[in-house]
Design a protein around this motif. Structure first.
Motif, short mmCIF file in Angstrom:
data_model
loop_
_atom_site.label_atom_id
_atom_site.label_comp_id
_atom_site.label_asym_id
_atom_site.label_seq_id
_atom_site.Cartn_x
_atom_site.Cartn_y
_atom_site.Cartn_z
N GLY A 334 -4.51 -4.35 -6.23
CA GLY A 334 -4.96 -4.13 -7.60
C GLY A 334 -6.47 -4.28 -7.71
N GLU A 335 -7.00 -5.31 -7.04
CA GLU A 335 -8.45 -5.50 -7.00
C GLU A 335 -9.13 -4.33 -6.31
N PHE A 336 -8.52 -3.87 -5.23
CA PHE A 336 -9.08 -2.74 -4.49
C PHE A 336 -9.17 -1.50 -5.39
N ALA A 337 -8.17 -1.29 -6.23
CA ALA A 337 -8.18 -0.15 -7.15
C ALA A 337 -9.31 -0.28 -8.16
N TRP A 338 -9.49 -1.50 -8.70
CA TRP A 338 -10.58 -1.72 -9.64
C TRP A 338 -11.93 -1.45 -8.99
N VAL A 339 -12.13 -1.97 -7.79
CA VAL A 339 -13.41 -1.77 -7.08
C VAL A 339 -13.62 -0.30 -6.75
N SER A 340 -12.56 0.38 -6.36
CA SER A 340 -12.67 1.81 -6.04
C SER A 340 -13.11 2.61 -7.27
#
Length: 497
Positions: A334-340
């Protein structure tokens, strides 16, 4: 030493003990609902002095016994005279397991109050962890800590609550958010209208740098839950600011930043002073490394390393690598999606003008430019102050000894996001609920409390605070050199502190 005691509050694990209204009175007084119906009844019954649940006996413990349970595999701590075994809970703790380990065997009442806004929710998690309480003859804090200092601080907090110092000014934060979004939008409009030549690119990079730094400062307030009364809204907005608008993990930031607050400048518990092989900061570490002949680089030149490496690579290299490592190790997709989404929105905005490679260079240039700004603001109040190993001081004096302020002005407040009031920001239990725009109002009262108890209250000009970072690095390097060649008696003395 363990004895049996009939718990006057039916062993329900509530944070509010008899004669201790400080931790819970504002929540009961203003009618805020607790987590569930049974909890609400419990609070009312406790207030009336009657409780219909079965009585439960608790163990009584001495501080001598509690202090033995300070290892990673055996962690006890005290909150409002109640003793909790948090060993099994540590790995599930939302703030990270290290924070609990840092306070194992100690009183954690004030730090607990500071780090948790929704006490009615949190006490539900504490109930199964309760194993006993302090024996009646034991003081509320460890015997070497000043009970009068703690009581005076709690009285100060009650005064500030009565003065509405914890009330948020929504206009202030609306303007802060508007500033960030307007600058980013303006940068896009300028490129769209004038093209992507070098003069335009340099100009919009400056605009985006200001936007990025102000975004970083605002997410810091959101991480401390000092804007929205609802922690879920704070966390969501922090993800928007930190991850979507800056491209960094909020979990990475929060985990290390909470450790920094609870054990400021305590080596190695504060990750902000754990600089690895690049620097030896603090007299103790410098002397110890020198005596052990530890020399990863020529530390005589570490102040130059700070200018060349530390200032400009903090954000584009270190912060990004650490953020990605945290997301990978914790499988935070989920964090990776936000950062992406940060990179996606930058490519959408600037990709048509610069292409893929040019947009990547623009992102790196902005992070490169913001890095010195962030480095100075985050380091100026702590690096030149006391850095030591764990001394288990009372939390108030430990925070003041390791923190300094920068003089107030409109520019300084804006440039630092009000982190020029680091003493007030770090002062126990003022964060996370106090909005930063009120720091200057409470500063005189905090200064008076420090003066009453003989605690230093350092307030510097902005440029002096910047210069003190490198001056302290030079001092540490000199001490390291003395210890390395065994030419300084002071180095030998400090290694045994």
């Amino acid at each position: 030493m363990t004895m049996k005691l009939e718990d006057k509050h039916a062993g329900n694990g509530d944070l509010v003990g008899e004669g201790q209204p400080y931790l819970g009175e504002k929540y009961q007084a203003n009618g805020k609902p607790v987590a569930n119906g049974r909890g609400e009844i419990s609070v009312k019954q406790e207030a009336n002095g009657t409780c219909g649940v079965p009585r439960k006996s608790l163990n009584m413990y001495s501080w001598q016994e509690i202090q033995k349970h300070n290892q990673k595999a055996d962690q006890w701590l005290v909150i409002n005279r109640k003793v909790y075994d948090v060993t099994g809970w540590a790995n599930k703790h939302p703030g990270g397991s290290r924070i609990l380990n840092h306070f194992a065997g100690e009183d954690a009442t004030d730090v607990f109050r500071a780090m948790h806004l929704d006490l009615d929710i949190v006490k539900l998690y504490l109930k199964p962890l309760l194993i006993g309480e302090l024996a009646p003859e034991e003081p509320s804090q460890e015997r070497h800590k000043s009970s009068q200092l703690v009581e005076d601080f709690r009285e100060l907090r009650r005064t500030l609550e009565a003065m509405n110092m914890f009330k948020v000014n929504p206009v202030f934060f609306f303007l802060h958010i508007a500033q960030i979004l307007i600058l980013e939008t303006l940068a896009w409009l300028i490129v769209w209208h004038f093209g992507s030549g070098w003069p335009v690119t340099i100009f919009i990079s400056c605009l985006l740098t200001i936007s990025q730094v102000q975004c970083f400062l605002l997410q810091h307030d959101l991480g401390h839950i000092s804007i929205f009364p609802n922690s879920k809204w704070s966390r969501l907005m922090q993800k928007f600011m930190m991850s979507h608008l800056k491209g960094l993990s909020t979990c990475w930031w929060n985990h290390r930043h909470f450790q920094h607050h609870v054990k400021t400048n305590i080596y190695p518990k504060d990750p902000d002073i754990n600089t690895g092989p690049l620097y030896v900061n603090g007299y103790l570490k410098a002397a110890q490394n020198g005596k052990k002949k530890i020399s990863y680089i020529n530390y005589e030149k570490q102040h130059l390393c700070f200018y060349i490496v530390g200032l400009f690579l903090l954000m584009p290299v270190y912060a990004n690598l650490m953020s990605m490592e945290m997301m990978y190790l914790q499988k935070s997709w989920g964090e990776f999606a936000w950062v992406s989404s940060f990179y996606i929105h930058y490519f959408i905005m600037f990709g048509p003008f610069y292409g893929i490679f040019g947009t990547i260079l623009l992102i790196f240039l902005v992070k490169f430019l913001e890095s010195p700004w962030v480095a100075y603001v985050t380091q100026m109040s702590h690096v030149p102050m006391r850095i030591s190993k764990e001394e288990n001081r009372d939390w108030l004096s430990a925070q003041v000894l390791t923190t300094c302020n920068v003089e107030q002005s409109f520019f300084n407040d804006w440039f630092t996001g009000h982190l020029n009031f680091q003493i007030e920001h770090h002062f126990p239990s003022l964060f996370p609920t106090m909005p930063c725009h009120n720091y200057h109002k409470v500063a005189p009262l905090v200064r008076l409390l420090c003066a009453k108890h003989g605690l230093q209250y350092v307030n510097k000009p902005l440029l002096k605070a910047f210069g003190d970072i490198t001056r302290d690095l030079k001092k540490s390097a000199t001490l390291w050199l003395d210890a390395y060649y065994e030419t300084g008696s002071r180095a030998s003395a400090l290694t045994h502190m």
